[in-house]
Design a protein around this motif. Structure first.
Motif, PDB file in Angstrom:
ATOM      1  N   UNK A 177      -2.905  24.858   1.626  1.00 33.16           N
ATOM      2  CA  UNK A 177      -1.685  24.529   2.364  1.00 33.16           C
ATOM      3  C   UNK A 177      -2.029  23.742   3.618  1.00 33.16           C
ATOM      4  N   UNK A 178      -3.070  24.154   4.323  1.00 36.16           N
ATOM      5  CA  UNK A 178      -3.485  23.460   5.542  1.00 36.16           C
ATOM      6  C   UNK A 178      -3.972  22.052   5.211  1.00 36.16           C
ATOM      7  N   UNK A 179      -4.813  21.939   4.189  1.00 38.64           N
ATOM      8  CA  UNK A 179      -5.345  20.620   3.844  1.00 38.64           C
ATOM      9  C   UNK A 179      -4.220  19.668   3.432  1.00 38.64           C
ATOM     10  N   UNK A 180      -3.296  20.168   2.615  1.00 35.59           N
ATOM     11  CA  UNK A 180      -2.199  19.311   2.192  1.00 35.59           C
ATOM     12  C   UNK A 180      -1.342  18.890   3.388  1.00 35.59           C
ATOM     13  N   UNK A 181      -1.063  19.812   4.309  1.00 35.26           N
ATOM     14  CA  UNK A 181      -0.258  19.479   5.480  1.00 35.26           C
ATOM     15  C   UNK A 181      -0.933  18.399   6.320  1.00 35.26           C
ATOM     16  N   UNK A 182      -2.232  18.520   6.511  1.00 38.36           N
ATOM     17  CA  UNK A 182      -2.956  17.526   7.309  1.00 38.36           C
ATOM     18  C   UNK A 182      -3.020  16.177   6.594  1.00 38.36           C
ATOM     19  N   UNK A 183      -3.183  16.202   5.280  1.00 35.80           N
ATOM     20  CA  UNK A 183      -3.229  14.945   4.532  1.00 35.80           C
ATOM     21  C   UNK A 183      -1.848  14.296   4.443  1.00 35.80           C
ATOM     22  N   UNK A 184      -0.801  15.095   4.408  1.00 31.49           N
ATOM     23  CA  UNK A 184       0.549  14.523   4.406  1.00 31.49           C
ATOM     24  C   UNK A 184       0.811  13.758   5.691  1.00 31.49           C
TER      25      UNK A 184
ATOM     26  N   UNK B  74       0.827  -1.197   0.000  1.00 32.73           N
ATOM     27  CA  UNK B  74       0.000   0.000   0.000  1.00 32.73           C
ATOM     28  C   UNK B  74       0.868   1.257   0.000  1.00 32.73           C
ATOM     29  N   UNK B  75       0.410   2.264  -0.743  1.00 31.86           N
ATOM     30  CA  UNK B  75       1.073   3.561  -0.775  1.00 31.86           C
ATOM     31  C   UNK B  75      -0.005   4.641  -0.765  1.00 31.86           C
ATOM     32  N   UNK B  76       0.280   5.722  -0.070  1.00 30.48           N
ATOM     33  CA  UNK B  76      -0.710   6.766   0.159  1.00 30.48           C
ATOM     34  C   UNK B  76      -0.181   8.108  -0.372  1.00 30.48           C
ATOM     35  N   UNK B  77      -1.092   8.933  -0.884  1.00 30.90           N
ATOM     36  CA  UNK B  77      -0.664  10.174  -1.528  1.00 30.90           C
ATOM     37  C   UNK B  77      -1.602  11.312  -1.157  1.00 30.90           C
ATOM     38  N   UNK B  78      -1.074  12.540  -1.296  1.00 26.77           N
ATOM     39  CA  UNK B  78      -1.872  13.741  -1.028  1.00 26.77           C
ATOM     40  C   UNK B  78      -1.641  14.805  -2.093  1.00 26.77           C
ATOM     41  N   UNK B  79      -0.995  14.438  -3.208  1.00 24.45           N
ATOM     42  CA  UNK B  79      -0.653  15.445  -4.212  1.00 24.45           C
ATOM     43  C   UNK B  79      -1.866  15.934  -4.990  1.00 24.45           C
ATOM     44  N   UNK B  80      -3.020  15.273  -4.812  1.00 25.73           N
ATOM     45  CA  UNK B  80      -4.222  15.749  -5.484  1.00 25.73           C
ATOM     46  C   UNK B  80      -4.711  17.066  -4.872  1.00 25.73           C
ATOM     47  N   UNK B  81      -4.176  17.421  -3.706  1.00 28.84           N
ATOM     48  CA  UNK B  81      -4.449  18.720  -3.105  1.00 28.84           C
ATOM     49  C   UNK B  81      -3.260  19.621  -3.434  1.00 28.84           C
ATOM     50  N   UNK B  82      -3.417  20.478  -4.418  1.00 32.74           N
ATOM     51  CA  UNK B  82      -2.300  21.280  -4.886  1.00 32.74           C
ATOM     52  C   UNK B  82      -2.002  22.463  -3.979  1.00 32.74           C
ATOM     53  N   UNK B  83      -0.751  22.913  -3.995  1.00 35.21           N
ATOM     54  CA  UNK B  83      -0.353  24.110  -3.264  1.00 35.21           C
ATOM     55  C   UNK B  83      -0.524  25.344  -4.140  1.00 35.21           C
TER      56      UNK B  83
END
Length: 312
Positions: free
Chosen positions: A84-91, A2-11
């Protein structure tokens, strides 16, 4: 695996910004094309309660509510925005999900993560929250609740920059061992002492690096004696690569693959689950950075296959 990603939330970054956010999408595209057996999942965001396992409540609320000062935003390196907040939390959420999967299956990955410059009360160096610190504390809590015993954790941080935030968070915590191998003269210029810090000279190449890695891993295992950690977080930074514009070391692509191989082999030998993060990478040619990370994931997938073909 399994691998997880958060890049769909752009900065939302200003034109000319130095942070190569596009590398995450490039990596996920390569993974999707070349690793059909890799099980890709979008990450869920970490909750405020989870973040509070490693961060001060006032800092968390300052980030989430958009009250970061201009200086704090400058130190982090990103302008504040809801994305930025959403990406940080998803990371952070991606590393939490990878750690849970690793405890079940031997290894799992966050296709980003490794935000090791964030300390309990501040961010820095493109790091808002410390994903490894939050995930480590949460895994310890969940493990104790399920098994009524302590989960010892080790962090093997092979990003080219010292994991100063991680070291500061776990400074007085004997249940988490922090190992960082990094450029002695590179950022951060004021290091925070961890359990084991290995300073490397500018221009360090494959042979010198791998010799230092072997010695550091020997110390890690000897410090734990007959009680090895029950979970390792491995920050497999691509920025020691000779083509990295911020790294100042001279590891070849083959040298970095050998680095990963030695870490995975040592963990497999001891049957220690590992949550993998890609950490830093700022190649002059981003294709070099992505290739290093693809190689890491290819070795990680092989590790997952060997882990699940062995009898515990």
């Amino acid at each position: 695996m399994k691998a997880f990603f958060a890049d769909h939330v752009g900065l939302q970054l200003p034109p000319g910004h130095r942070f190569p956010f596009q590398k995450y999408g490039l990596l996920r595209d390569r993974v999707a094309a070349e690793f059909p057996s890799l099980d890709l999942h979008p990450a869920q965001p970490a909750t405020e309660g989870e973040l509070a396992l490693a961060h001060e409540p006032n800092y968390i609320s300052t980030v989430l509510q958009g009250h970061l000062s201009t200086q704090a935003q400058r130190e982090i390196g990103f302008p504040w925005s809801p994305r930025m907040v959403e990406r940080a939390c998803r990371s952070v959420g991606a590393t939490i999900m990878a750690a849970r999967a690793a405890l079940r299956e031997g290894i799992a990955a966050n296709l980003a993560g490794g935000t090791h410059h964030a300390s309990a009360d501040s961010g820095g160096g493109y790091c808002v929250f410390n994903d490894v610190a939050v995930a480590a504390r949460l895994m310890q809590a969940e493990w104790h609740r399920a098994h009524r015993r302590l989960l010892r954790v080790a962090v093997i941080d092979l990003d080219v920059h010292q994991g100063n935030g991680t070291a500061s968070i776990f400074r007085d915590d004997p249940t988490v061992f922090t190992l960082s191998m990094h450029g002695a003269k590179n950022f951060p210029f004021r290091k925070q002492p961890g359990d084991l810090d290995v300073d490397l000279p500018d221009g360090c190449g494959d042979a010198e690096y791998l010799q230092a890695l072997d010695a550091a891993l020997d110390v890690l295992w000897s410090r734990h004696g007959d009680h090895p950690p029950g979970l390792v977080f491995y920050l497999a930074g691509a920025d020691p690569h000779e083509g990295d514009r911020l790294g100042r070391l001279k590891l070849s692509t083959e040298g970095l693959a050998e680095r990963d191989r030695r870490v995975f082999d040592a963990l497999l030998k001891r049957r220690i689950p590992v949550a993998l993060s890609m950490a830093g990478g700022y190649g002059r040619d981003l294709a070099d950075t992505v290739q290093v990370q693809v190689n890491t994931l290819r070795l990680a997938e092989g590790h997952w296959q060997r882990w699940n073909n062995q009898h515990p």
